[in-house]
Design a protein around this motif. Structure first.
Motif, short mmCIF file in Angstrom:
data_model
loop_
_atom_site.label_atom_id
_atom_site.label_comp_id
_atom_site.label_asym_id
_atom_site.label_seq_id
_atom_site.Cartn_x
_atom_site.Cartn_y
_atom_site.Cartn_z
N VAL A 44 3.21 8.95 12.58
CA VAL A 44 4.10 8.02 11.50
C VAL A 44 3.07 7.29 10.63
O VAL A 44 3.17 7.40 9.28
N GLY A 45 1.78 6.82 11.39
CA GLY A 45 0.56 6.50 10.49
C GLY A 45 0.34 7.49 9.40
O GLY A 45 -0.01 7.26 8.10
N LEU A 96 2.79 7.91 6.33
CA LEU A 96 2.70 6.74 5.76
C LEU A 96 1.43 6.69 4.75
O LEU A 96 1.40 6.34 3.70
N ARG A 117 1.06 6.51 0.83
CA ARG A 117 0.23 5.70 0.02
C ARG A 117 -0.68 6.24 -0.92
O ARG A 117 -0.95 5.76 -2.03
N SER A 139 5.07 4.03 16.61
CA SER A 139 5.36 3.79 15.40
C SER A 139 5.04 2.58 14.80
O SER A 139 4.50 2.47 13.60
N ILE A 140 5.18 1.39 15.71
CA ILE A 140 4.62 0.12 15.10
C ILE A 140 3.29 0.03 14.90
O ILE A 140 2.81 -0.33 13.79
N GLY A 184 1.39 2.84 14.04
CA GLY A 184 1.18 3.54 12.98
C GLY A 184 1.35 2.93 11.82
O GLY A 184 0.66 2.88 10.80
N ILE A 185 2.64 2.14 11.87
CA ILE A 185 2.97 1.49 10.52
C ILE A 185 1.92 0.45 10.03
O ILE A 185 1.62 0.29 8.95
N VAL A 186 1.93 -0.69 11.04
CA VAL A 186 0.59 -1.62 10.69
C VAL A 186 -0.30 -1.20 10.35
O VAL A 186 -0.94 -1.64 9.25
N ALA A 194 -1.27 1.79 8.79
CA ALA A 194 -1.04 2.51 7.50
C ALA A 194 -0.89 1.43 6.40
O ALA A 194 -1.28 1.79 5.32
N VAL A 195 -0.13 0.50 6.76
CA VAL A 195 0.31 -0.46 5.73
C VAL A 195 -0.74 -1.66 5.33
O VAL A 195 -1.09 -2.01 4.23
#
Lengths: 94, 279
Positions: free
Chosen positions: A77-78, A81, A85, B66-67, B69-71, B73-74
Motif C-alpha cells: 500500500v505504502g 501510494l 505521489r 494499510s493504515i 502504509g497510507i500514513v 506515504a501521505v
C-alpha cells in the motif's frame, strides 16, 4: 513432484529474462519512481503471507503469518501510494 | 478444477505486472504503469483470499498494514521519499523471512530438499534486505550514528566468513531436513551481514544500494514462491530481481560509478559522501 519443480524453474528463468529485457532506456528522472514502483511489486510476498496467516494446522505459523501480512501490506500500500505521489510531481512540468 | 482456474487468473495478474513495469519505464505512461501494477497486486490478493477465505484475523492484518502504509506515504516530505522507499523495501524483505519461517513450522509442509533450500534462501535474502534497508534508511535520514561511513576493521574478511557459515547452514538444512534451528541461525547471521554490507558504504551511494536491495527483495519473494509453490510470486519476484539489477546498473552509470566500486569500495568513497546525500 519433481515435474512441478522443473516447471517452476522454467517459469523462474523465463521471468528473469523478461525482467532483464523489460527496462532498457530509462530517463534519469524516472530512476527513483521506477525503483519505488518495482519495490511495491516485490510486496507480492503478501500472497504467501495471506496463505500462512490462514494456516489452520499451526497456531504459531498463523501468528507469524499475520506479522508477515502486516509487513507486506505496508510494503504494497505504502509503496504504490508513494510511487504515485512521486509521479504526480512530474505532471505539471510535462 | 477450482485451483486450476485460480492459477489461470494468477497468470493475468503476472501479465499485468509485466505491462505495469514496461509502462513505468516511459515518462508518458509511468502513472498508468503504476496503476496497472497496483491493479495486478489487488487481483493477486483477491484471488488468494478466494482460496484462503476471508478470516477476521487476516482482514485485521490487512487493515493495520494499510493504515500504517497510507500514513507513512501521505505524511512524508517529498525530499524524504528515497528513505521511505528503503523502509518499505525492508518491510517487504522481512515479510519473506516470516512467510518462509511460518511455512517451516507447518506440519503439512513437504520437507523435500528443494523446498527447504528455497526457504533458506528466502530467509537469508529477506534478512539481508531488511537490515540493509534499515541501515540505508538511517543513512539517508542522517541519524546521528550513521552520519559518517562506519569503519568496520577487515569487514570483507568478516563478511566472507559469514557467507561461508551461511552456506554450511544451508547445506545442513537441505541435507538433513532438520530445519527450524538452522533457519533461525541463517536469519540471525544474515541480519548481521545486512548491516556489515551496507554500513561502510557512503550516504551518497545509498540510492544505488536501495536499488540493489530492491532487486534482492524481489529474489527473496521468488524464493518464497518456490516454498509455497505459487507461480505469481515466482514470476513477479524474478521480474523485480532482474529488472532491479538492470536499474541498479543504469543508476550506477548515471553516477559514473561501477557497481563493484559501490559495493566493495565503500571506504574509498568516504570523502565524497560527507556532503548531503545526493539523489
Amino acid at each position: 513432484r519433481y515435474h512441478a519443480l522443473v516447471a517452476s524453474l522454467t517459469i523462474f528463468i523465463l521471468a528473469i529474462f523478461i525482467g532483464f529485457e523489460l527496462i532498457t532506456k530509462v530517463p534519469p528522472t524516472l530512476h527513483t519512481p521506477l525503483m519505488s514502483g518495482s519495490n511495491a511489486i516485490s510486496g507480492i510476498s503478501i500472497v504467501g503471507a495471506l496463505i500462512a496467516a490462514s494456516a489452520g494446522d499451526s497456531w504459531l505459523a498463523a501468528f507469524i503469518g499475520l506479522i508477515a501480512v502486516i509487513l507486506a501490506t505496508i510494503n504494497v500500500v505504502g509503496g504504490y501510494l508513494v510511487t504515485h505521489r512521486m509521479l504526480e510531481m512530474f505532471k505539471p512540468k510535462r | 478444477m477450482y485451483d486450476a482456474l485460480i492459477n489461470l487468473a494468477y497468470v493475468v495478474s503476472a501479465i499485468l505486472f509485466i505491462f505495469g513495469l514496461k509502462f513505468m519505464s516511459h515518462p508518458r505512461t509511468a502513472v498508468k504503469g503504476n496503476l496497472v501494477s497496483a491493479g495486478a497486486m489487488l487481483l493477486a490478493i483477491l484471488l488468494t483470499l478466494l482460496v484462503t477465505g476471508v478470516g477476521a484475523y487476516v482482514v485485521a492484518g490487512l487493515v493495520i498494514g494499510s493504515i500504517i502504509g497510507i500514513v507513512l506515504a501521505v505524511k512524508i516530505q517529498m525530499t524524504e521519499m528515497p528513505q521511505l522507499v528503503a523502509l518499505f523495501n525492508g518491510f517487504g524483505g522481512a515479510a519473506t523471512v516470516f512467510v518462509a519461517g511460518a511455512e517451516l513450522l507447518r506440519p503439512n509442509t513437504i520437507g523435500t530438499s528443494d523446498v527447504l533450500l528455497a526457504a533458506a534462501l528466502s530467509g537469508l535474502i529477506g534478512a539481508v534486505t531488511f537490515w540493509g534497508s534499515l541501515v540505508a534508511y538511517g543513512k539517508l535520514q542522517e541519524l546521528q550514528m550513521f552520519k559518517k561511513p562506519i569503519d568496520i576493521p577487515s569487514v570483507h574478511l568478516i563478511n566472507a566468513i559469514m557467507v561461508m557459515v551461511l552456506l554450511l547452514l544451508i547445506i545442513l538444512m537441505t541435507g538433513t531436513g532438520y530445519s527450524v534451528l538452522p533457519y533461525l541461525l541463517i536469519v540471525i547471521i544474515a541480519s548481521v551481514l545486512g548491516v556489515t554490507l551496507v554500513a561502510p558504504i557512503g550516504g551518497a551511494d545509498m540510492p544505488v544500494v536501495i536499488a540493489l536491495l530492491n532487486s534482492y527483495s524481489g529474489l527473496a519473494a521468488a524464493a518464497t514462491g518456490f516454498v509455497i509453490e505459487n507461480n505469481v510470486l515466482i514470476i513477479s519476484g524474478s521480474l523485480v530481481g532482474a529488472s532491479g539489477i538492470v536499474l541498479t546498473q543504469i543508476m550506477c552509470k548515471a553516477m559514473n560509478r561501477s557497481l563493484l566500486n559501490v559495493v566493495f569500495g565503500g571506504l574509498q568513497s568516504a570523502a565524497a559522501s560527507t556532503g548531503p546525500a545526493a539523489d
